[in-house]
Design an enzyme around this catalytic site. Structure first.
Site, PDB file in Angstrom:
ATOM      1  N   ASP A  17       5.182 -71.380  -9.690  1.00 30.35           N
ATOM      2  CA  ASP A  17       4.476 -71.204 -10.843  1.00 30.35           C
ATOM      3  C   ASP A  17       4.789 -69.978 -11.175  1.00 30.35           C
ATOM      4  OD1 ASP A  17       2.630 -73.254 -11.122  1.00 30.35           O
ATOM      5  OD2 ASP A  17       1.256 -72.425  -9.992  1.00 30.35           O
TER       6      ASP A  17
ATOM      7  N   LYS B 121       3.387 -71.874 -16.578  1.00 31.12           N
ATOM      8  CA  LYS B 121       3.308 -71.437 -17.889  1.00 31.12           C
ATOM      9  C   LYS B 121       2.168 -70.527 -18.036  1.00 31.12           C
ATOM     10  CE  LYS B 121       2.213 -73.721 -21.975  1.00 31.12           C
ATOM     11  NZ  LYS B 121       0.573 -73.442 -22.522  1.00 31.12           N
TER      12      LYS B 121
ATOM     13  N   MET C 262      -9.376 -65.543 -14.971  1.00 33.53           N
ATOM     14  CA  MET C 262      -8.912 -66.348 -16.484  1.00 33.53           C
ATOM     15  C   MET C 262      -9.911 -65.758 -17.370  1.00 33.53           C
ATOM     16  SD  MET C 262      -7.909 -70.405 -15.176  1.00 33.53           S
ATOM     17  CE  MET C 262      -9.166 -70.152 -13.955  1.00 33.53           C
TER      18      MET C 262
HETATM   19  N1  SAH Z   1      -4.889 -69.933  -7.559  1.00 33.35           N
HETATM   20  C1  SAH Z   1      -4.591 -68.477  -7.950  1.00 33.35           C
HETATM   21  C2  SAH Z   1      -5.589 -68.363  -9.396  1.00 33.35           C
HETATM   22  C3  SAH Z   1      -5.105 -69.511 -10.310  1.00 33.35           C
HETATM   23  S1  SAH Z   1      -6.066 -69.241 -11.933  1.00 33.35           S
HETATM   24  C4  SAH Z   1      -5.621 -67.699  -7.190  1.00 33.35           C
HETATM   25  O1  SAH Z   1      -5.972 -68.137  -6.064  1.00 33.35           O
HETATM   26  O2  SAH Z   1      -5.499 -66.522  -7.256  1.00 33.35           O
HETATM   27  C5  SAH Z   1      -5.019 -68.034 -12.806  1.00 33.35           C
HETATM   28  C6  SAH Z   1      -6.048 -66.714 -12.863  1.00 33.35           C
HETATM   29  O3  SAH Z   1      -5.838 -65.987 -11.613  1.00 33.35           O
HETATM   30  C7  SAH Z   1      -5.415 -65.486 -13.904  1.00 33.35           C
HETATM   31  O4  SAH Z   1      -5.856 -65.876 -15.187  1.00 33.35           O
HETATM   32  C8  SAH Z   1      -5.930 -64.248 -13.489  1.00 33.35           C
HETATM   33  O5  SAH Z   1      -7.464 -64.466 -13.573  1.00 33.35           O
HETATM   34  C9  SAH Z   1      -6.190 -64.604 -11.845  1.00 33.35           C
HETATM   35  N2  SAH Z   1      -4.877 -64.125 -11.248  1.00 33.35           N
HETATM   36  C10 SAH Z   1      -3.771 -64.435 -10.717  1.00 33.35           C
HETATM   37  N3  SAH Z   1      -2.958 -63.400 -10.135  1.00 33.35           N
HETATM   38  C11 SAH Z   1      -3.538 -62.338 -10.541  1.00 33.35           C
HETATM   39  C12 SAH Z   1      -2.984 -61.154 -10.369  1.00 33.35           C
HETATM   40  N4  SAH Z   1      -2.048 -60.673  -9.741  1.00 33.35           N
HETATM   41  N5  SAH Z   1      -4.162 -60.109 -10.916  1.00 33.35           N
HETATM   42  C13 SAH Z   1      -5.096 -60.357 -11.555  1.00 33.35           C
HETATM   43  N6  SAH Z   1      -5.335 -61.555 -11.654  1.00 33.35           N
HETATM   44  C14 SAH Z   1      -4.710 -62.622 -11.367  1.00 33.35           C
END
Ligand code: SAH
Length: 509
Positions: free
Chosen positions: A36, A58, A173
């Site tokens: 991803d 994406k 998000m």
């Molecule tokens: N499965 C992922 C979340 C996916 S949804 C998890 O457990 O973290 C995608 C959202 O995750 C992004 O829009 C943001 O809000 C958050 N996110 C993921 N990686 C991030 C990072 N390094 N820093 C800040 N927010 C992050």
């Protein structure tokens, strides 16, 4: 055909050290990796070089159609009998649509495993210094999607419940709908003065934290152009950051440093600087290759036990010398009574890895130090083997010869110019967003000047602190018109790291 297996692996939030051991085990076996946008690409290095790598990410959300394609791809690869790793940012089962992927696999009757990961909320909280729960502030935390309601007219979130009380709320998000969500929380009962933190690119060197309150954070984010991916943490625990921040208050946090070294050597020094908080651009300026002919070294190795001293003045000399010794079918026993001298502690450590305890390590870690140690010994008629780089300085052989020793100095490796410089490092230098450049030998400076031209180099390094490992390298810098800002007392990488930290701790820098 045997069925494959699909591992849904949580990659963690960004720092490549935050994946689990199980996750790495899965990657090591992978034949296919489907990864991803939010999964750190460095993690792909754990997969075998011939594993198929498919980018399925994406930026900012994904349409159902694309998700179905990913599901189909996983099923197809599984049915081909492949070992597939589906590498997902954070944790696969937290807003990652991992549930839907597993449902597709279950429906197809394919075996799968889910390897949890550090989810963004947890990673961001840790690296921003914000405990998600704390006995003095709150006993609960909720993870909420900030995008919910976009294509639904009615919100599925119980805003009353979320907003009343003092529970920490973390939005994923949630940047594009930040204003609306903050307003909803105040409207449904949370004090507008409640502190809020936005954490972008959490756990990486690009991490940015913006703090405010429910009432003003949206304005602040707008003003500073704050962009996704970020999470939003709402709750009194955010105030603890003032006391508990660590990641962005390390000695080199926010500093961007170019490390020039041989490609296969930069790692250790870079990780020292990284753990002090710096962002590193590795720019190899040296390529190490075999000598044009092995004849001279081979002849010396053939009569190794006849030498009185073997002098090794770098980790590279140790590496190339022992590689050749082994290639000729010998091991350390071929040294017989020959004593071994190492230029400094790092070289000594490399020698010890071959089962040999160096007999001599000078107090002054450079060629002159080696010479002054030998000056105390009777060197008349002593046979010294000094495997060296092709462009090595003559200090050791000429001085030892003056003491009456017979010195054999075969070329064990050559320093050559790399074909090209690292494009990211060059771009950063061109954009003038580098704070410091490090040179750990004269060759690193000379080669960079040769590749760029001395004038362009001097121009690019205006305003960049030049860090040199010792006086010889510094002299080379000055000869090329560069001014040296940082030079440690002791010529080691850890002292250079300490000197860089010291330099940037001064208010003027
Ligand atoms: N499965 C992922 C979340 C996916 S949804 C998890 O457990 O973290 C995608 C959202 O995750 C992004 O829009 C943001 O809000 C958050 N996110 C993921 N990686 C991030 C990072 N390094 N820093 C800040 N927010 C992050």
């Amino acid at each position: 055909m045997p069925d494959g297996i699909i591992y849904l692996v949580g990659a963690g939030p960004g720092d490549p050290g935050l994946i689990t051991l199980r996750g790495i085990e899965c990657l090591r076996q992978a034949q296919v990796v489907v990864y991803d946008y939010l999964a750190n690409e460095q993690l792909l290095n754990h997969a075998p070089p011939d594993a198929e790598r498919i980018y399925a990410g994406k930026i900012g959300g994904r349409h159902n159609q694309e998700q179905e394609e990913i599901n189909r791809l996983l099923v197809e690869k599984g049915q081909q009998g492949k070992i597939v790793v589906r590498l997902k940012g954070g944790d696969p089962f937290v807003f990652g649509r991992g549930g839907e992927e597993c449902e597709a696999l279950a429906l197809a009757g394919l075996p799968f495993e889910v390897v949890p990961g550090v989810t963004a909320a947890v990673g961001a909280a840790a690296y921003a210094g914000i405990p998600l729960t704390h006995r003095d502030f709150t006993a609960s935390v909720a993870f909420v999607t900030g995008q919910e309601g976009k294509d639904k007219s009615e919100s599925g979130i119980d805003w009353d419940r979320l907003s009343l009380g003092d529970g920490t709320v973390v939005f994923y998000m949630g940047i594009t709908s930040l204003r609306r969500n903050m307003q909803r929380m105040s409207k449904h009962g949370r004090d507008p003065h409640t502190p809020v933190a936005l954490v972008r690119w959490a756990t990486t060197s690009r991490q940015q934290v913006l703090t405010g309150t429910l009432a003003d954070i949206a304005d602040k984010a707008e003003k500073s152009g704050f962009k996704p991916p970020a999470i939003t943490i709402v709750g009194d625990v955010v105030n603890l950051r003032d006391k508990l921040r660590w990641f962005d208050s390390r000695p080199l946090s926010g500093r961007r440093i170019v490390v020039t070294r041989a490609a296969d050597q930069a790692g250790e020094f870079s990780s020292m600087l990284t753990s002090s908080g710096a962002t590193i651009f590795e720019c190899a300026t040296i390529k190490l290759v075999e000598p044009e002919s092995w004849d001279e070294l081979d002849a010396a190795i053939g009569t190794l036990a006849g030498f009185d001293w073997l002098v090794l003045t770098s980790g590279n000399a140790v590496r190339f010398f022992f590689q050749r010794l082994n290639a000729l079918g010998f091991d350390a026993r071929a040294l017989g009574r020959c004593k071994v001298c190492a230029v400094g502690p790092k070289t000594a450590e490399a020698i010890r890895e071959h089962g040999i305890r160096p007999d001599l390590v000078p107090a002054d870690y450079k060629a002159e130090g080696v010479v002054s140690e030998f000056a105390r010994l009777d060197m008349i008629g002593k046979k010294v083997l000094f495997p060296r780089a092709d462009r090595a300085r003559e200090v050791i052989p000429s001085n030892l010869e003056q003491m009456g020793a017979q010195v054999t100095a075969p070329v064990a490796y050559r320093n050559i110019l790399p074909d090209r410089l690292c494009p990211e490092a060059l771009l950063a230098l061109e954009k003038r967003c580098i704070d410091c450049i490090t040179f750990t030998s004269s060759s690193t400076v000379l080669n960079l000047a040769e590749l760029l031209g001395a004038d362009l180099l001097a121009d690019m390094l205006k305003g960049v602190a030049v860090a040199s490992i010792g006086p010889i390298t510094s002299r080379t810098c000055r000869d090329l018109g560069l001014k040296v800002d940082i030079e440690p007392q002791e010529y080691t990488l850890s002292s250079l790291n300490a000197a860089i930290q010291q330099y940037f701790s001064l208010p003027a820098h």
